[in-house]
Design a protein around this motif. Structure first.
Motif, PDB file in Angstrom:
ATOM      1  N   THR A  21      -8.066 -16.613   2.084  1.00 16.24           N
ATOM      2  CA  THR A  21      -8.403 -15.463   1.250  1.00 16.24           C
ATOM      3  C   THR A  21      -8.125 -14.188   2.038  1.00 16.24           C
ATOM      4  OG1 THR A  21     -10.128 -16.731   0.138  1.00 16.24           O
ATOM      5  CG2 THR A  21     -10.214 -14.349  -0.085  1.00 16.24           C
ATOM      6  N   PRO A  22      -7.049 -13.479   1.719  1.00 13.45           N
ATOM      7  CA  PRO A  22      -6.718 -12.258   2.463  1.00 13.45           C
ATOM      8  C   PRO A  22      -7.844 -11.234   2.385  1.00 13.45           C
ATOM      9  CG  PRO A  22      -4.897 -12.953   1.053  1.00 13.45           C
ATOM     10  CD  PRO A  22      -6.080 -13.782   0.665  1.00 13.45           C
ATOM     11  N   ALA A  23      -8.144 -10.619   3.516  1.00 20.76           N
ATOM     12  CA  ALA A  23      -9.217  -9.626   3.583  1.00 20.76           C
ATOM     13  C   ALA A  23      -8.622  -8.246   3.836  1.00 20.76           C
ATOM     14  CB  ALA A  23     -10.196  -9.989   4.686  1.00 20.76           C
ATOM     15  N   PHE A  24      -9.342  -7.212   3.416  1.00 21.65           N
ATOM     16  CA  PHE A  24      -8.917  -5.840   3.654  1.00 21.65           C
ATOM     17  C   PHE A  24      -9.394  -5.387   5.035  1.00 21.65           C
ATOM     18  CE2 PHE A  24      -9.276  -6.237  -0.956  1.00 21.65           C
ATOM     19  CZ  PHE A  24      -8.056  -5.747  -1.363  1.00 21.65           C
ATOM     20  N   VAL A  25      -8.677  -4.403   5.596  1.00 25.49           N
ATOM     21  CA  VAL A  25      -9.157  -3.809   6.839  1.00 25.49           C
ATOM     22  C   VAL A  25     -10.439  -3.044   6.546  1.00 25.49           C
ATOM     23  CG1 VAL A  25      -6.871  -3.638   7.878  1.00 25.49           C
ATOM     24  CG2 VAL A  25      -7.722  -1.748   6.475  1.00 25.49           C
ATOM     25  N   ARG A  26     -11.233  -2.870   7.562  1.00 25.82           N
ATOM     26  CA  ARG A  26     -12.526  -2.203   7.384  1.00 25.82           C
ATOM     27  C   ARG A  26     -12.387  -0.689   7.583  1.00 25.82           C
ATOM     28  NH1 ARG A  26     -16.947  -5.461   7.315  1.00 25.82           N
ATOM     29  NH2 ARG A  26     -16.643  -7.650   7.877  1.00 25.82           N
ATOM     30  N   PRO A  27     -13.128   0.099   6.803  1.00 26.06           N
ATOM     31  CA  PRO A  27     -13.167   1.539   7.087  1.00 26.06           C
ATOM     32  C   PRO A  27     -13.948   1.790   8.373  1.00 26.06           C
ATOM     33  CG  PRO A  27     -14.697   0.987   5.330  1.00 26.06           C
ATOM     34  CD  PRO A  27     -13.942  -0.275   5.642  1.00 26.06           C
ATOM     35  N   THR A  38      -7.670   7.132   7.946  1.00 22.59           N
ATOM     36  CA  THR A  38      -6.622   7.802   8.712  1.00 22.59           C
ATOM     37  C   THR A  38      -5.256   7.359   8.216  1.00 22.59           C
ATOM     38  OG1 THR A  38      -8.035   7.925  10.674  1.00 22.59           O
ATOM     39  CG2 THR A  38      -5.655   8.191  11.006  1.00 22.59           C
ATOM     40  N   ALA A  39      -4.445   8.324   7.791  1.00 19.56           N
ATOM     41  CA  ALA A  39      -3.075   8.048   7.376  1.00 19.56           C
ATOM     42  C   ALA A  39      -2.159   8.198   8.575  1.00 19.56           C
ATOM     43  CB  ALA A  39      -2.645   9.007   6.267  1.00 19.56           C
ATOM     44  N   GLY A  40      -1.300   7.211   8.764  1.00 22.09           N
ATOM     45  CA  GLY A  40      -0.380   7.291   9.882  1.00 22.09           C
ATOM     46  C   GLY A  40       0.650   6.180   9.822  1.00 22.09           C
ATOM     47  N   PRO A  41       1.658   6.234  10.677  1.00 21.64           N
ATOM     48  CA  PRO A  41       2.687   5.196  10.694  1.00 21.64           C
ATOM     49  C   PRO A  41       2.140   3.898  11.271  1.00 21.64           C
ATOM     50  CG  PRO A  41       3.048   6.776  12.466  1.00 21.64           C
ATOM     51  CD  PRO A  41       1.915   7.305  11.656  1.00 21.64           C
ATOM     52  N   SER A  42       2.616   2.794  10.746  1.00 23.43           N
ATOM     53  CA  SER A  42       2.268   1.482  11.283  1.00 23.43           C
ATOM     54  C   SER A  42       3.368   0.506  10.905  1.00 23.43           C
ATOM     55  CB  SER A  42       0.914   0.999  10.756  1.00 23.43           C
ATOM     56  OG  SER A  42       0.979   0.767   9.362  1.00 23.43           O
ATOM     57  N   ARG A  43       3.296  -0.703  11.440  1.00 21.86           N
ATOM     58  CA  ARG A  43       4.313  -1.714  11.170  1.00 21.86           C
ATOM     59  C   ARG A  43       3.634  -2.937  10.555  1.00 21.86           C
ATOM     60  NH1 ARG A  43       8.714  -2.798  15.372  1.00 21.86           N
ATOM     61  NH2 ARG A  43      10.044  -2.431  13.555  1.00 21.86           N
ATOM     62  N   LEU A  53       9.269  -6.731  10.913  1.00 17.58           N
ATOM     63  CA  LEU A  53       8.257  -5.702  10.687  1.00 17.58           C
ATOM     64  C   LEU A  53       8.878  -4.493  10.001  1.00 17.58           C
ATOM     65  CD1 LEU A  53       6.483  -5.916  14.153  1.00 17.58           C
ATOM     66  CD2 LEU A  53       5.391  -6.393  11.952  1.00 17.58           C
ATOM     67  N   SER A  54       8.213  -4.014   8.948  1.00 18.47           N
ATOM     68  CA  SER A  54       8.644  -2.804   8.252  1.00 18.47           C
ATOM     69  C   SER A  54       7.879  -1.600   8.780  1.00 18.47           C
ATOM     70  CB  SER A  54       8.402  -2.933   6.746  1.00 18.47           C
ATOM     71  OG  SER A  54       9.283  -3.856   6.157  1.00 18.47           O
ATOM     72  N   ASP A  55       8.549  -0.461   8.806  1.00 10.80           N
ATOM     73  CA  ASP A  55       7.897   0.793   9.179  1.00 10.80           C
ATOM     74  C   ASP A  55       7.247   1.392   7.936  1.00 10.80           C
ATOM     75  OD1 ASP A  55       8.605   0.874  11.949  1.00 10.80           O
ATOM     76  OD2 ASP A  55      10.657   1.348  11.345  1.00 10.80           O
ATOM     77  N   LEU A  56       5.913   1.380   7.903  1.00 11.29           N
ATOM     78  CA  LEU A  56       5.159   1.874   6.758  1.00 11.29           C
ATOM     79  C   LEU A  56       4.325   3.083   7.154  1.00 11.29           C
ATOM     80  CD1 LEU A  56       3.745  -1.472   5.270  1.00 11.29           C
ATOM     81  CD2 LEU A  56       5.993  -0.429   4.907  1.00 11.29           C
ATOM     82  N   TRP A  57       3.783   3.734   6.131  1.00  7.99           N
ATOM     83  CA  TRP A  57       2.708   4.704   6.307  1.00  7.99           C
ATOM     84  C   TRP A  57       1.484   4.084   5.650  1.00  7.99           C
ATOM     85  CZ3 TRP A  57       5.361   9.947   4.623  1.00  7.99           C
ATOM     86  CH2 TRP A  57       6.359  10.268   5.570  1.00  7.99           C
ATOM     87  N   THR A  58       0.395   4.001   6.383  1.00 11.82           N
ATOM     88  CA  THR A  58      -0.751   3.259   5.876  1.00 11.82           C
ATOM     89  C   THR A  58      -2.051   3.999   6.160  1.00 11.82           C
ATOM     90  OG1 THR A  58      -0.952   2.027   7.961  1.00 11.82           O
ATOM     91  CG2 THR A  58       0.416   1.043   6.229  1.00 11.82           C
ATOM     92  N   TYR A  59      -3.115   3.535   5.514  1.00 13.48           N
ATOM     93  CA  TYR A  59      -4.471   3.988   5.817  1.00 13.48           C
ATOM     94  C   TYR A  59      -5.123   2.972   6.755  1.00 13.48           C
ATOM     95  CZ  TYR A  59      -4.048   7.237   1.844  1.00 13.48           C
ATOM     96  OH  TYR A  59      -3.652   8.237   0.975  1.00 13.48           O
ATOM     97  N   ASN A  82      -5.164  13.124   8.784  1.00 10.65           N
ATOM     98  CA  ASN A  82      -3.726  13.027   8.538  1.00 10.65           C
ATOM     99  C   ASN A  82      -2.951  12.960   9.856  1.00 10.65           C
ATOM    100  OD1 ASN A  82      -1.164  13.024   7.536  1.00 10.65           O
ATOM    101  ND2 ASN A  82      -1.197  15.133   6.795  1.00 10.65           N
ATOM    102  N   ASN A  83      -2.483  11.764  10.177  1.00 10.22           N
ATOM    103  CA  ASN A  83      -1.621  11.579  11.341  1.00 10.22           C
ATOM    104  C   ASN A  83      -0.176  11.320  10.921  1.00 10.22           C
ATOM    105  OD1 ASN A  83      -3.658  11.969  13.198  1.00 10.22           O
ATOM    106  ND2 ASN A  83      -4.129   9.799  13.415  1.00 10.22           N
ATOM    107  N   LEU A  84       0.173  11.780   9.739  1.00 12.72           N
ATOM    108  CA  LEU A  84       1.544  11.644   9.258  1.00 12.72           C
ATOM    109  C   LEU A  84       2.401  12.800   9.776  1.00 12.72           C
ATOM    110  CD1 LEU A  84       0.777  10.829   5.506  1.00 12.72           C
ATOM    111  CD2 LEU A  84       1.479   9.179   7.259  1.00 12.72           C
ATOM    112  N   GLU A  85       3.678  12.736   9.468  1.00 12.67           N
ATOM    113  CA  GLU A  85       4.597  13.809   9.843  1.00 12.67           C
ATOM    114  C   GLU A  85       4.716  14.865   8.762  1.00 12.67           C
ATOM    115  OE1 GLU A  85       8.803  11.730   8.504  1.00 12.67           O
ATOM    116  OE2 GLU A  85       7.869  11.097  10.386  1.00 12.67           O
ATOM    117  N   GLU A  86       3.999  14.695   7.637  1.00 17.37           N
ATOM    118  CA  GLU A  86       4.045  15.666   6.550  1.00 17.37           C
ATOM    119  C   GLU A  86       2.662  15.790   5.927  1.00 17.37           C
ATOM    120  OE1 GLU A  86       7.106  13.774   4.172  1.00 17.37           O
ATOM    121  OE2 GLU A  86       5.627  13.071   2.729  1.00 17.37           O
TER     122      GLU A  86
END
Length: 465
Positions: A21-27, A38-43, A53-59, A82-86
């Protein structure tokens, strides 16, 4: 080369995952009590468990982001970092929220710059299945993974956590190397046609996940369509699923569909009750053959006796249809559509302007947030919006800050007791009438949730003051 539907189906059939059963990451809980998102790049691997691995922007490092789970009437405090580039912002989709917290860049707040933060603080008035997502350059940021579920439980939850499953579906555009295709984002052809359609489906960020259920026990499946533009074609009757809520709004009953397929548009949600007797799957039915994108393994003998008491509807004011004020919204533009008489930023566009401005759709002849609102309403006033789709494409229309009922749809018999919605589908050439009570003060967005369509002109606003 993008994969064909055959590649899509053939490749998925060979995939298995070890997680039951896939679980969500915790806040993350800050010292002052705020949840930190936190929004930022991740793989992240999208295609297979040991794949590229894909380069995503995630929370918080994963797509979908953390599941925020609260109880109706509870206060929600989220610190967006916001740790994004935009710049970016967060919209809380489907919640009748205070206007200043709605998260619409350029209308209810300024977008949060890179390296900065913004505190969202609001109370949730309605139980149900909702979600949150980026609302600045959404066509780009949501497509890269910036979204997550927001679940509001009833005070006395009908299902315990073991029997209440959140399923966030998304279609991704993958390249032949199995990674997210970012080079094609922003294509004007996509913006003027059906929007960005992917060639790969995930549920809760995983390809073809497996869930373990107990035989004979009742489960609530909360389906969220987080796709940029794909309309999912489903059939709950294939596994005995019955609908208990649309767009987070409980029906107070379990409804067996009398037609197929059931269309779940971008941003829409549906809650199902399932009492499984054998293994089953969620299947997408738009292709030549059903495509399984999540499976449910059923084992043992359940201990539950009978079905739980179903959640009751939220208290939402009923429209006063005899005294409603009518508003007309005429959709035009897009490929194979009427591009004449489109005004953008106060100027009528000529043919050579469309590629430069990228504005190819219009509401009542105006592209993308005109200076004047679509309408201004008094608090408590019933508004009936007649939407005419004079384009060659389907659209998923979303109303911010309010729920509505579809009271008329051309080519279909009106429901005697239409459900509450916050997003509705409208086909090419179709007319749909929606009615709601303007009871939430502020400036609110009304737009197509095919996110490329919104960016290319299908965005308006209204005011309740």
């Amino acid at each position: 080369m993008l994969w064909t539907r055959r590649h899509f189906i053939k490749s998925a059939s060979a995939l298995t995952l070890s997680a039951a059963t896939p679980a969500f990451v915790r806040p993350v809980l800050a010292e002052d009590g705020f949840l930190e998102i936190t929004a930022g790049p991740s793989r992240q691997r999208l295609y297979q468990e040991e794949g590229a691995l894909s380069d995503l922007w995630t929370y918080n490092g994963f797509a979908p982001g953390p599941e925020i789970r609260v109880t109706r009437g509870e206060r929600v405090r989220v610190r967006f970092v916001n740790n994004l580039e935009e710049p970016s912002s967060i919209h809380w989709h489907g919640i009748r929220i205070d206007n200043a917290m709605d998260g619409v860049s350029g209308l209810t707040q300024e977008a949060v710059p890179p390296g900065a933060s913004f505190d969202y603080d609001f109370t949730v008035p309605d139980a149900g299945t909702y979600w949150y997502h980026a609302h600045n350059k959404s066509w780009n940021q949501v497509a890269r993974g910036l979204y997550g579920p927001l679940i509001v439980d009833e005070e006395e939850a009908a299902f315990d956590r073991e029997h209440d499953l959140t399923l966030v579906a998304d279609d991704w555009r993958l390249s032949e190397d199995e990674t997210l295709d970012t080079a094609s984002m922003g294509s004007l052809m996509e913006w003027a046609h059906a929007g960005r359609l992917g060639n790969w489906l995930t549920v809760n960020g995983l390809p073809h996940p497996k869930f373990s259920l107990k035989k004979g026990e009742a489960y609530r499946l909360r389906l969220v369509n987080a796709s940029n533009a794909r309309i999912l074609e489903l059939d709950p009757n294939r596994f005995g699923g019955r609908i208990i809520a649309y767009d987070g709004q409980a029906l107070g009953r379990a409804e067996t569909l009398t037609y197929a397929p059931f269309l779940l548009g971008p941003a829409q949600r549906v809650d199902l009750i399932v009492v499984p007797e054998s293994d089953f799957a969620l299947e997408e039915l738009s292709g030549d053959s059903p495509f399984e994108f999540a499976t449910f393994k059923v084992s043992g003998n359940g201990t539950a006796s009978g079905e739980p008491v179903l959640p009751a509807p939220n208290a939402i004011p009923e429209p006063d249809l005899p005294n409603a004020r009518r508003v007309r919204l005429d959709m035009t533009g897009g490929a194979m559509g009427n591009l004449e008489n489109i005004t953008y930023q106060g100027r009528k566009l000529a043919r050579e302007d469309f590629r430069k401005t990228r504005q190819v759709w219009a509401f009542n002849g105006v592209a993308n947030l005109g200076d004047d609102p679509l309408f201004a309403a008094k608090p408590g006033e019933t508004i009936l919006i007649e939407v005419l789709n004079n384009t060659s494409w389907a659209h998923a229309m979303h109303v911010h800050g309010h729920h509505f009922k579809v009271v008329k749809r051309s080519g279909a018999q009106a429901d005697a007791d239409p459900p509450w919605r916050d997003t509705f589908l409208i086909g090419s050439g179709q007319t749909v009438e929606i009615a709601s009570v303007a009871d939430n003060s502020g400036k609110w967005l009304f737009h197509c949730h095919m996110l490329e369509h919104a960016a290319a002109g299908m965005t308006s606003w209204f005011e309740v003051a």
